[in-house]
Design a protein around this motif. Structure first.
Motif, PDB file in Angstrom:
ATOM      1  N   GLY A  29       0.817  -1.199   0.000  1.00  0.00           N
ATOM      2  CA  GLY A  29       0.000   0.000   0.000  1.00  0.00           C
ATOM      3  C   GLY A  29       0.852   1.251   0.000  1.00  0.00           C
ATOM      4  O   GLY A  29       2.026   1.233  -0.389  1.00  0.00           O
ATOM      5  N   VAL A  30       0.257   2.326   0.462  1.00  0.00           N
ATOM      6  CA  VAL A  30       0.922   3.629   0.451  1.00  0.00           C
ATOM      7  C   VAL A  30       0.643   4.348   1.777  1.00  0.00           C
ATOM      8  O   VAL A  30      -0.292   3.998   2.508  1.00  0.00           O
ATOM      9  N   LYS A  31       1.466   5.341   2.050  1.00  0.00           N
ATOM     10  CA  LYS A  31       1.211   6.213   3.192  1.00  0.00           C
ATOM     11  C   LYS A  31       1.808   7.583   2.902  1.00  0.00           C
ATOM     12  O   LYS A  31       2.699   7.731   2.056  1.00  0.00           O
ATOM     13  N   ALA A  32       1.308   8.602   3.600  1.00  0.00           N
ATOM     14  CA  ALA A  32       1.802   9.967   3.435  1.00  0.00           C
ATOM     15  C   ALA A  32       1.481  10.757   4.685  1.00  0.00           C
ATOM     16  O   ALA A  32       0.584  10.391   5.462  1.00  0.00           O
ATOM     17  N   GLY A  33       2.201  11.842   4.888  1.00  0.00           N
ATOM     18  CA  GLY A  33       1.945  12.661   6.058  1.00  0.00           C
ATOM     19  C   GLY A  33       2.934  13.793   6.193  1.00  0.00           C
ATOM     20  O   GLY A  33       3.598  14.193   5.235  1.00  0.00           O
ATOM     21  N   GLY A  34       3.033  14.306   7.396  1.00  0.00           N
ATOM     22  CA  GLY A  34       3.919  15.423   7.683  1.00  0.00           C
ATOM     23  C   GLY A  34       4.684  15.184   8.964  1.00  0.00           C
ATOM     24  O   GLY A  34       4.518  14.152   9.631  1.00  0.00           O
ATOM     25  N   GLY A  35       5.517  16.143   9.303  1.00  0.00           N
ATOM     26  CA  GLY A  35       6.306  15.995  10.511  1.00  0.00           C
ATOM     27  C   GLY A  35       7.211  17.183  10.738  1.00  0.00           C
ATOM     28  O   GLY A  35       7.097  18.216  10.074  1.00  0.00           O
ATOM     29  N   PHE A  36       8.118  16.998  11.694  1.00  0.00           N
ATOM     30  CA  PHE A  36       9.070  18.039  12.047  1.00  0.00           C
ATOM     31  C   PHE A  36      10.460  17.424  12.139  1.00  0.00           C
ATOM     32  O   PHE A  36      10.630  16.310  12.639  1.00  0.00           O
ATOM     33  N   SER A  37      11.445  18.164  11.654  1.00  0.00           N
ATOM     34  CA  SER A  37      12.824  17.698  11.707  1.00  0.00           C
ATOM     35  C   SER A  37      13.715  18.804  12.255  1.00  0.00           C
ATOM     36  O   SER A  37      13.354  19.985  12.242  1.00  0.00           O
ATOM     37  N   ARG A  38      14.885  18.381  12.705  1.00  0.00           N
ATOM     38  CA  ARG A  38      15.881  19.336  13.184  1.00  0.00           C
ATOM     39  C   ARG A  38      17.249  18.665  13.122  1.00  0.00           C
ATOM     40  O   ARG A  38      17.363  17.462  12.843  1.00  0.00           O
ATOM     41  N   ALA A  39      18.273  19.450  13.367  1.00  0.00           N
ATOM     42  CA  ALA A  39      19.623  18.912  13.442  1.00  0.00           C
ATOM     43  C   ALA A  39      19.999  18.722  14.900  1.00  0.00           C
ATOM     44  O   ALA A  39      19.607  19.503  15.768  1.00  0.00           O
TER      45      ALA A  39
ATOM     46  N   LEU B   3       9.728   2.179   0.325  1.00  0.00           N
ATOM     47  CA  LEU B   3      10.412   3.127  -0.553  1.00  0.00           C
ATOM     48  C   LEU B   3       9.864   4.496  -0.196  1.00  0.00           C
ATOM     49  O   LEU B   3       8.705   4.796  -0.459  1.00  0.00           O
ATOM     50  N   HIS B   4      10.704   5.314   0.400  1.00  0.00           N
ATOM     51  CA  HIS B   4      10.254   6.468   1.162  1.00  0.00           C
ATOM     52  C   HIS B   4      10.854   7.760   0.602  1.00  0.00           C
ATOM     53  O   HIS B   4      12.058   7.841   0.359  1.00  0.00           O
ATOM     54  N   TYR B   5      10.017   8.782   0.423  1.00  0.00           N
ATOM     55  CA  TYR B   5      10.505  10.142   0.191  1.00  0.00           C
ATOM     56  C   TYR B   5      10.301  10.929   1.477  1.00  0.00           C
ATOM     57  O   TYR B   5       9.222  10.886   2.079  1.00  0.00           O
ATOM     58  N   SER B   6      11.326  11.660   1.901  1.00  0.00           N
ATOM     59  CA  SER B   6      11.229  12.414   3.143  1.00  0.00           C
ATOM     60  C   SER B   6      11.946  13.749   3.021  1.00  0.00           C
ATOM     61  O   SER B   6      13.100  13.798   2.574  1.00  0.00           O
ATOM     62  N   ARG B   7      11.263  14.807   3.410  1.00  0.00           N
ATOM     63  CA  ARG B   7      11.896  16.131   3.479  1.00  0.00           C
ATOM     64  C   ARG B   7      12.336  16.386   4.907  1.00  0.00           C
ATOM     65  O   ARG B   7      11.529  16.392   5.836  1.00  0.00           O
ATOM     66  N   LYS B   8      13.620  16.610   5.080  1.00  0.00           N
ATOM     67  CA  LYS B   8      14.200  16.900   6.384  1.00  0.00           C
ATOM     68  C   LYS B   8      14.829  18.291   6.353  1.00  0.00           C
ATOM     69  O   LYS B   8      14.703  19.021   5.382  1.00  0.00           O
ATOM     70  N   GLY B   9      15.505  18.641   7.431  1.00  0.00           N
ATOM     71  CA  GLY B   9      16.157  19.929   7.493  1.00  0.00           C
ATOM     72  C   GLY B   9      15.916  20.619   8.819  1.00  0.00           C
ATOM     73  O   GLY B   9      15.512  19.996   9.801  1.00  0.00           O
ATOM     74  N   PHE B  10      16.136  21.922   8.836  1.00  0.00           N
ATOM     75  CA  PHE B  10      16.001  22.700  10.063  1.00  0.00           C
ATOM     76  C   PHE B  10      15.997  24.178   9.710  1.00  0.00           C
ATOM     77  O   PHE B  10      16.194  24.567   8.550  1.00  0.00           O
TER      78      PHE B  10
ATOM     79  N   ARG C 248      16.565  22.892   3.634  1.00  0.00           N
ATOM     80  CA  ARG C 248      15.753  21.703   3.351  1.00  0.00           C
ATOM     81  C   ARG C 248      16.606  20.640   2.678  1.00  0.00           C
ATOM     82  O   ARG C 248      17.329  20.920   1.714  1.00  0.00           O
ATOM     83  N   LEU C 249      16.483  19.403   3.162  1.00  0.00           N
ATOM     84  CA  LEU C 249      17.217  18.259   2.633  1.00  0.00           C
ATOM     85  C   LEU C 249      16.208  17.186   2.239  1.00  0.00           C
ATOM     86  O   LEU C 249      15.493  16.669   3.080  1.00  0.00           O
ATOM     87  N   ASP C 250      16.148  16.854   0.950  1.00  0.00           N
ATOM     88  CA  ASP C 250      15.191  15.864   0.442  1.00  0.00           C
ATOM     89  C   ASP C 250      15.904  14.535   0.210  1.00  0.00           C
ATOM     90  O   ASP C 250      16.909  14.476  -0.508  1.00  0.00           O
ATOM     91  N   TYR C 251      15.347  13.478   0.785  1.00  0.00           N
ATOM     92  CA  TYR C 251      15.960  12.149   0.718  1.00  0.00           C
ATOM     93  C   TYR C 251      15.001  11.126   0.109  1.00  0.00           C
ATOM     94  O   TYR C 251      13.790  11.197   0.311  1.00  0.00           O
TER      95      TYR C 251
END
Length: 219
Positions: free
Chosen positions: A26-36, A72-79, A99-102
């Motif tokens: 299946g699939v999933k999607a959402g949001g979140g918070f990142s930091r260093a 198989l994941h796309y994730s935007r990280k950063g701070f 912003r760091l896209d992985y």
């Protein structure tokens, strides 16, 4: 005694395996918070950055209530730099979003009891894009607002291409296939190529859907 324990363990594994061996995708999607995080990422100068993520999910239940779940994941990280003064010229600071896209490959082991589940596992990531709205500003206290001295450009060449770390989480799985997932991921290696200790830390909340269970061979 050791042989007896091993034999009992083997029989239990065979018993569990006979009850399970189903797969779902299946699939999933959402949001979140990142930091260093790190010794050169002080909390009063580094803030959280909101990001998005999405994934294709494959869940294989190899034993009763126990499954392995590659994604198989796309994730935007950063701070966000908040008057960051470390490693900058005298009387200057950095402000703005980095912003760091992985693209990532988590491999989760999931234990489910009724509708609740917990999960843990490693992940590997590859940096595909860097975006920034970072400025260098003056730290002269007589200037309000601070004087913008120029743009601080970052490129993908400034960061390590590969990332690796751990993931921990849990959630709620409904019989309909819809699920809610909370996950924390932490990098085990610094992301800058500079001699810095900064690592990615992320909290994510996602919703998703898994197709009805099928046995291997019924693709």
């Amino acid at each position: 005694m050791t042989k007896t324990i091993l034999l009992i363990g083997l029989l239990l594994v065979i018993s569990f395996a006979a009850e399970a061996q189903y797969y779902r995708y299946g699939v999933k999607a959402g949001g979140g918070f990142s930091r260093a995080a790190g010794s050169d990422a002080p909390s009063d100068q580094i803030n959280h950055l909101a990001g998005i993520h999405g994934a294709f999910v494959f869940d294989y239940e190899f034993a009763s209530r126990l499954s392995v779940q590659p994604e198989l994941h796309y994730s935007r990280k950063g701070f966000t730099y908040d008057n960051y003064t470390l490693n900058t010229p005298s009387e200057t600071a950095l402000t703005g979003d980095l912003r760091l896209d992985y693209i990532e490959l988590p491999l989760m082991v999931k234990l489910q009891k009724a509708a609740l589940f917990v999960e843990a596992g490693p992940y590997m990531g590859y940096l595909i894009n860097v975006g920034n709205k970072v400025n260098m500003v003056s730290t002269d206290p007589t200037l309000d607002p601070p004087l913008v001295l120029g743009r601080q450009d970052f490129s993908r060449d400034d960061f390590n291409s590969f990332d690796a770390g751990y993931a921990l989480g849990g959630g709620l799985m409904l019989e309909s296939g819809f699920f809610l997932n909370v996950r924390h991921t932490g990098s085990l290696r610094p992301f800058p190529k500079q001699d810095l200790t900064q690592r990615n830390l992320v909290w994510q909340l996602s919703i998703g859907f898994l197709m009805p269970a099928s046995k291997p061979g019924n693709w």
